[in-house]
Structure formats: C-alpha cells, structure tokens
Motif scaffolding. Structure first.
Motif, mmCIF file in Angstrom:
data_model
loop_
_atom_site.group_PDB
_atom_site.id
_atom_site.type_symbol
_atom_site.label_atom_id
_atom_site.label_comp_id
_atom_site.label_asym_id
_atom_site.label_seq_id
_atom_site.Cartn_x
_atom_site.Cartn_y
_atom_site.Cartn_z
ATOM 1 N N LEU A 30 0.831 -1.206 0.000
ATOM 2 C CA LEU A 30 0.000 0.000 0.000
ATOM 3 C C LEU A 30 0.868 1.259 0.000
ATOM 4 O O LEU A 30 0.594 2.215 -0.732
ATOM 5 C CB LEU A 30 -0.940 0.005 1.215
ATOM 6 N N ILE A 31 1.930 1.248 0.822
ATOM 7 C CA ILE A 31 2.802 2.424 0.889
ATOM 8 C C ILE A 31 3.531 2.621 -0.442
ATOM 9 O O ILE A 31 3.586 3.731 -0.979
ATOM 10 C CB ILE A 31 3.804 2.309 2.061
ATOM 11 N N LEU A 32 4.069 1.513 -1.002
ATOM 12 C CA LEU A 32 4.766 1.619 -2.292
ATOM 13 C C LEU A 32 3.816 2.110 -3.383
ATOM 14 O O LEU A 32 4.195 2.905 -4.248
ATOM 15 C CB LEU A 32 5.363 0.255 -2.688
ATOM 16 N N SER A 33 2.565 1.633 -3.337
ATOM 17 C CA SER A 33 1.568 2.060 -4.315
ATOM 18 C C SER A 33 1.304 3.554 -4.208
ATOM 19 O O SER A 33 1.244 4.266 -5.218
ATOM 20 C CB SER A 33 0.253 1.297 -4.105
ATOM 21 N N ALA A 34 1.149 4.024 -2.965
ATOM 22 C CA ALA A 34 0.892 5.449 -2.745
ATOM 23 C C ALA A 34 2.078 6.288 -3.205
ATOM 24 O O ALA A 34 1.906 7.311 -3.876
ATOM 25 C CB ALA A 34 0.592 5.705 -1.264
ATOM 26 N N GLY A 88 4.351 5.448 -5.480
ATOM 27 C CA GLY A 88 4.429 5.346 -6.934
ATOM 28 C C GLY A 88 3.407 6.233 -7.621
ATOM 29 O O GLY A 88 3.747 6.998 -8.534
ATOM 30 N N TYR A 89 2.161 6.144 -7.159
ATOM 31 C CA TYR A 89 1.124 6.952 -7.798
ATOM 32 C C TYR A 89 1.367 8.444 -7.559
ATOM 33 O O TYR A 89 1.256 9.261 -8.476
ATOM 34 C CB TYR A 89 -0.285 6.563 -7.308
ATOM 35 N N HIS A 90 1.696 8.794 -6.308
ATOM 36 C CA HIS A 90 1.904 10.203 -5.955
ATOM 37 C C HIS A 90 3.056 10.797 -6.769
ATOM 38 O O HIS A 90 2.987 11.948 -7.216
ATOM 39 C CB HIS A 90 2.188 10.324 -4.456
ATOM 40 N N LEU A 91 4.098 9.975 -6.977
ATOM 41 C CA LEU A 91 5.261 10.410 -7.759
ATOM 42 C C LEU A 91 4.869 10.683 -9.209
ATOM 43 O O LEU A 91 5.206 11.741 -9.772
ATOM 44 C CB LEU A 91 6.354 9.332 -7.679
ATOM 45 N N ILE A 92 4.128 9.737 -9.808
ATOM 46 C CA ILE A 92 3.733 9.900 -11.214
ATOM 47 C C ILE A 92 2.791 11.097 -11.374
ATOM 48 O O ILE A 92 2.960 11.930 -12.277
ATOM 49 C CB ILE A 92 3.083 8.607 -11.740
ATOM 50 N N ALA A 93 1.808 11.201 -10.481
ATOM 51 C CA ALA A 93 0.873 12.329 -10.557
ATOM 52 C C ALA A 93 1.602 13.651 -10.329
ATOM 53 O O ALA A 93 1.250 14.682 -10.913
ATOM 54 C CB ALA A 93 -0.251 12.141 -9.530
ATOM 55 N N GLY A 94 2.632 13.609 -9.472
ATOM 56 C CA GLY A 94 3.429 14.809 -9.218
ATOM 57 C C GLY A 94 4.209 15.238 -10.454
ATOM 58 O O GLY A 94 4.303 16.432 -10.759
ATOM 59 N N ILE A 95 4.762 14.240 -11.168
ATOM 60 C CA ILE A 95 5.488 14.551 -12.404
ATOM 61 C C ILE A 95 4.526 15.161 -13.420
ATOM 62 O O ILE A 95 4.843 16.150 -14.087
ATOM 63 C CB ILE A 95 6.170 13.278 -12.965
ATOM 64 N N LYS A 96 3.304 14.594 -13.504
ATOM 65 C CA LYS A 96 2.302 15.161 -14.410
ATOM 66 C C LYS A 96 2.031 16.626 -14.045
ATOM 67 O O LYS A 96 1.908 17.495 -14.912
ATOM 68 C CB LYS A 96 0.990 14.369 -14.339
ATOM 69 N N HIS A 97 1.952 16.868 -12.722
ATOM 70 C CA HIS A 97 1.701 18.221 -12.231
ATOM 71 C C HIS A 97 2.796 19.188 -12.709
ATOM 72 O O HIS A 97 2.522 20.281 -13.207
ATOM 73 C CB HIS A 97 1.659 18.196 -10.704
ATOM 74 N N LEU A 98 4.064 18.737 -12.555
ATOM 75 C CA LEU A 98 5.191 19.581 -12.961
ATOM 76 C C LEU A 98 5.198 19.810 -14.467
ATOM 77 O O LEU A 98 5.515 20.908 -14.931
ATOM 78 C CB LEU A 98 6.520 18.948 -12.510
ATOM 79 N N ILE A 148 0.328 0.478 -13.483
ATOM 80 C CA ILE A 148 1.481 -0.370 -13.807
ATOM 81 C C ILE A 148 2.447 -0.428 -12.617
ATOM 82 O O ILE A 148 2.892 -1.502 -12.203
ATOM 83 C CB ILE A 148 2.213 0.151 -15.071
ATOM 84 N N VAL A 149 2.731 0.755 -12.044
ATOM 85 C CA VAL A 149 3.661 0.810 -10.902
ATOM 86 C C VAL A 149 3.097 0.033 -9.704
ATOM 87 O O VAL A 149 3.818 -0.700 -9.019
ATOM 88 C CB VAL A 149 3.948 2.280 -10.509
ATOM 89 N N ILE A 150 1.785 0.167 -9.479
ATOM 90 C CA ILE A 150 1.152 -0.532 -8.362
ATOM 91 C C ILE A 150 1.230 -2.046 -8.572
ATOM 92 O O ILE A 150 1.509 -2.809 -7.638
ATOM 93 C CB ILE A 150 -0.303 -0.043 -8.191
ATOM 94 N N ALA A 151 1.020 -2.475 -9.837
ATOM 95 C CA ALA A 151 1.111 -3.905 -10.149
ATOM 96 C C ALA A 151 2.542 -4.402 -9.945
ATOM 97 O O ALA A 151 2.763 -5.462 -9.344
ATOM 98 C CB ALA A 151 0.657 -4.151 -11.587
ATOM 99 N N LEU A 152 3.532 -3.620 -10.429
ATOM 100 C CA LEU A 152 4.938 -4.003 -10.270
ATOM 101 C C LEU A 152 5.322 -4.090 -8.794
ATOM 102 O O LEU A 152 6.026 -5.012 -8.380
ATOM 103 C CB LEU A 152 5.853 -2.994 -10.989
ATOM 104 N N ALA A 153 4.810 -3.130 -8.009
ATOM 105 C CA ALA A 153 5.090 -3.140 -6.563
ATOM 106 C C ALA A 153 4.528 -4.404 -5.942
ATOM 107 O O ALA A 153 5.152 -5.029 -5.075
ATOM 108 C CB ALA A 153 4.512 -1.890 -5.903
ATOM 109 N N GLY A 154 3.340 -4.810 -6.402
ATOM 110 C CA GLY A 154 2.714 -6.034 -5.892
ATOM 111 C C GLY A 154 3.548 -7.262 -6.224
ATOM 112 O O GLY A 154 3.757 -8.136 -5.374
ATOM 113 N N VAL A 155 4.057 -7.318 -7.465
ATOM 114 C CA VAL A 155 4.899 -8.445 -7.888
ATOM 115 C C VAL A 155 6.161 -8.498 -7.031
ATOM 116 O O VAL A 155 6.603 -9.564 -6.593
ATOM 117 C CB VAL A 155 5.279 -8.297 -9.384
#
Lengths: 115, 124
Positions: free
Chosen positions: B72-76, B78-88, B114-121
C-alpha cells in the motif's frame, strides 16, 4: 487577510515553490533508493549500513527528511483549508500535523545519526 | 455570465472527469503518505540499528499484513510520484488544454496502475 498565518511560506507563491522544490528533491531521492535496492537484489546489512554511513548520503537523507516535513505541511495545510471550515477544528488538525512533522524531523535525525 | 444559472456542487451526483479522478487520487495518496512516514521511519530505524534488527526487519516482511502495508505504501508513493510529475509537466505549460488534461490523466492513471502492479509483484 488573516487566513495565511498558518501556511509555511507566508504566501501562496512561496508555498507553490516550496511544494515543487521539495517534490523534485523527494523524487530524485526516491528514485536513487529504488535504483540502489534494484542494484542489490540480495541486500545485506553491510551494503545498507555502508550507504547510510557515508556523509553524502546523510546530507541527502537529511535534505529528503526536511523536504518530507515541508512538503507534508504544505499538503496537509492545503487539505485542511479546503475541507475544514470551522476554525477551531482546522486549527486542531494543523496542530496535530505540526506535532507529526516535529516528531518526524527529530526522530529522523536521530535515526540518521544513530544516537 | 448569467448568475441565475442552475448549479450543482453535490459531488455524489457528479461523474468526475478523468483529470479530477487523477487529481483526487494524488491528494488522497499524499494524505496517506503523510502518516505512512511513521512506518517508513520505523523500518529505516530497524534497518540501520544493527545487523540483528536488519535481519529481524527482513523476516517481518514474510508476514502477510506487513506485505500488505508495504504494498500500500509503495503504491501510494508510486502513484503520488507519477501524478506529481504530471503536475510539474503541466506547470511547464504542457497539456493544459481540455484534451491534453484528459491525455495526461490517462497516462497518470495507467502509469500508476502499472507501478502498483509491479510493486505487488515485488512484494509477493
């Protein structure tokens, strides 16, 4: 306007810059750690401890820790001022946030320098 | 603009557009991450204190609940990082149109998945 006494940079413009600068620092730090872990598939204590004992890593980690605190404060402040209208409850929420930030900062420094 | 236009701000009756979904997930993941720092520092402390606590932490990750929290933490993150890059990227003036916003949101949501799935793997 008395609405801006609790935000970190005293103005929305400063907060905007702080949020982005700390975001970039945290992104670089996160990707570096990810790269390190991927480069060490069977990570041993000596590798990990060795990484965090070098001064450059301590500086980078402290920078990341301060960035987390600033970034978290600006983010939580934004959430608080967006959703919590009653001043008392919002103030309480921000007080709890500030307590977390302070604990993270002192605790993090303590971990990094292993008192 | 006509000030008598009907308005509806009841979020429960609105189908949020994709950029709004990407945005609120960015906010929710950030809120969660603020508290997740406590878990991260706990783990960092255990990982650095001694070889024994490092080994103990490693074995903790065999536990199902610890795996779930880690994922859950890795997912958060990963998502926050990608959304942040989109923001920038959008701060730089790229993708600010209505269509661009939608494309950016799709890239963010798909990239996040994709990142959340990879984190799960990685965790399991």
């Amino acid at each position: 306007m008395v609405a801006s006494i609790t935000n970190l940079g005293r103005s929305g413009l400063y907060d905007w810059v702080i949020q982005r600068l700390t975001a970039v620092i945290l992104a670089v730090y996160t990707l570096f750690l990810l790269g390190f872990v991927i480069a060490h598939p069977d990570l041993q204590y000596s590798d990990w401890q060795g990484l965090f004992s070098c001064t450059a890593m301590k500086i980078a980690s402290l920078l990341a820790l301060i960035s987390i605190c600033a970034h978290g404060w600006v983010g939580m402040w934004t959430i608080a001022t967006d959703y919590i209208k009653p001043t008392g409850i919002r103030f309480l929420f921000l007080l709890v946030t500030a307590a977390f930030v302070f604990v993270y900062l002192v605790w993090g420094i303590d971990i990094l320098w292993g008192a | 603009m006509n000030s008598n236009r009907p308005k509806n701000l009841d979020l429960t009756t609105i189908e949020l557009p994709l950029p709004a979904k990407a945005s609120i997930l960015h906010r929710i993941s950030g809120f969660a991450l603020f508290f997740a720092v406590a878990f991260m520092l706990t783990a960092l402390n255990a990982s650095l204190e001694s070889a024994e606590s490092f080994a103990e932490l490693k074995s903790t990750f065999d536990n199902g609940l610890a795996k779930l929290i880690t994922w859950l933490i890795l997912s958060a993150v990963g998502y926050h990082l990608i959304a942040g890059i989109k923001h920038l990227v959008m701060d730089a003036g790229i993708g600010e149109s209505k269509e661009g916003g939608k494309v950016g949101a799709i890239i963010t949501l798909v990239g996040g998945a994709i990142v959340i799935a990879l984190a799960g793997v990685w965790v399991w």
